[in-house]
Design a protein around this motif. Structure first.
Motif, PDB file in Angstrom:
ATOM      1  N   ASP A  17       0.833  -1.205   0.000  1.00 27.30           N
ATOM      2  CA  ASP A  17       0.000   0.000   0.000  1.00 27.30           C
ATOM      3  C   ASP A  17       0.865   1.252   0.000  1.00 27.30           C
ATOM      4  N   ARG A  18       1.945   1.229   0.768  1.00 31.44           N
ATOM      5  CA  ARG A  18       2.841   2.382   0.816  1.00 31.44           C
ATOM      6  C   ARG A  18       3.576   2.572  -0.504  1.00 31.44           C
ATOM      7  N   LEU A  19       3.933   1.476  -1.137  1.00 35.70           N
ATOM      8  CA  LEU A  19       4.556   1.568  -2.459  1.00 35.70           C
ATOM      9  C   LEU A  19       3.577   2.180  -3.457  1.00 35.70           C
ATOM     10  N   ARG A  20       2.329   1.719  -3.433  1.00 35.20           N
ATOM     11  CA  ARG A  20       1.307   2.296  -4.321  1.00 35.20           C
ATOM     12  C   ARG A  20       1.085   3.775  -4.017  1.00 35.20           C
ATOM     13  N   LEU A  21       1.110   4.133  -2.735  1.00 35.02           N
ATOM     14  CA  LEU A  21       0.976   5.542  -2.347  1.00 35.02           C
ATOM     15  C   LEU A  21       2.089   6.358  -2.982  1.00 35.02           C
ATOM     16  N   TRP A  22       3.336   5.897  -2.848  1.00 36.36           N
ATOM     17  CA  TRP A  22       4.462   6.632  -3.439  1.00 36.36           C
ATOM     18  C   TRP A  22       4.274   6.803  -4.942  1.00 36.36           C
ATOM     19  N   LEU A  23       3.863   5.748  -5.630  1.00 29.93           N
ATOM     20  CA  LEU A  23       3.678   5.833  -7.080  1.00 29.93           C
ATOM     21  C   LEU A  23       2.573   6.821  -7.434  1.00 29.93           C
ATOM     22  N   ARG A  24       1.527   6.871  -6.632  1.00 33.36           N
ATOM     23  CA  ARG A  24       0.445   7.836  -6.876  1.00 33.36           C
ATOM     24  C   ARG A  24       0.891   9.267  -6.585  1.00 33.36           C
ATOM     25  N   VAL A  25       1.672   9.451  -5.521  1.00 32.02           N
ATOM     26  CA  VAL A  25       2.206  10.783  -5.220  1.00 32.02           C
ATOM     27  C   VAL A  25       3.086  11.246  -6.375  1.00 32.02           C
ATOM     28  N   LEU A  26       3.937  10.371  -6.852  1.00 28.88           N
ATOM     29  CA  LEU A  26       4.820  10.699  -7.974  1.00 28.88           C
ATOM     30  C   LEU A  26       4.019  11.031  -9.233  1.00 28.88           C
ATOM     31  N   LYS A  27       3.023  10.220  -9.547  1.00 25.08           N
ATOM     32  CA  LYS A  27       2.182  10.460 -10.728  1.00 25.08           C
ATOM     33  C   LYS A  27       1.453  11.796 -10.617  1.00 25.08           C
ATOM     34  N   ALA A  28       0.886  12.064  -9.443  1.00 23.59           N
ATOM     35  CA  ALA A  28       0.169  13.328  -9.236  1.00 23.59           C
ATOM     36  C   ALA A  28       1.129  14.510  -9.329  1.00 23.59           C
TER      37      ALA A  28
END
Length: 158
Positions: A17-28
């Motif tokens: 979940d934290r990895l997905r969070l980082w990827l979403r933060v980066l994408k945003a």
């Protein structure tokens, strides 16, 4: 246990979940930055690095030496020199001699530069407000505090 090994309290699902969070933060972040770059280009015929230099100079009303400006922006002197040269050519910035140091100069925004930056900054704030319009006020504060905590944790390790 190394720093990269999840603590016993961290489950594999939490780690993912934290990895997905980082990827979403980066994408945003990339999407917002792209939008801001395009808006600056379209509305002001300027660039994000130039906007950032003007913002730094606005925050330091007495001006900054080139090395200080580079430090504030966390970029090399070479990256800043060309931007400052163009700001000076456009009348938005000026170089002043630093008393006691013949080799150094301080960069300051001119009245024209301060007025231009104020106009750009107002538009920038409106763009950001529009981009994040679906984020409620409490969520905005909580997300900002959480991201500040992540940044502080990393800064404290240095």
């Amino acid at each position: 246990m190394s720093d990269t090994t999840p603590s016993p309290a961290t489950s594999p699902a939490t780690s993912k979940d934290r990895l997905r969070l980082w990827l979403r933060v980066l994408k945003a972040t990339r999407a917002v930055e792209s939008e801001i770059r395009e808006n600056l280009r379209r509305d002001f015929a300027t660039t994000l690095p130039r906007f950032d230099v003007m913002a730094a100079l606005t925050q330091h009303g007495d001006g900054l030496k080139m090395s200080e400006l580079s430090g504030v922006l966390k970029v090399s002197n070479g990256n800043v020199t060309g931007i400052v040269d163009r700001l000076v050519e456009d009348g938005h910035a000026a170089r002043e001699k630093v008393p006691g140091d013949r080799r150094a100069s301080r960069v300051i925004l001119t009245a024209k530069g301060r007025a231009e930056f104020a106009h750009q900054a107002a538009a920038h704030e409106a763009w950001i407000d529009q981009i994040f319009a679906h984020v409620g006020p409490l969520d905005a504060v909580n997300i900002a505090e959480t991201l500040d905590g992540v940044a502080k944790q990393l800064e404290d390790r240095d």
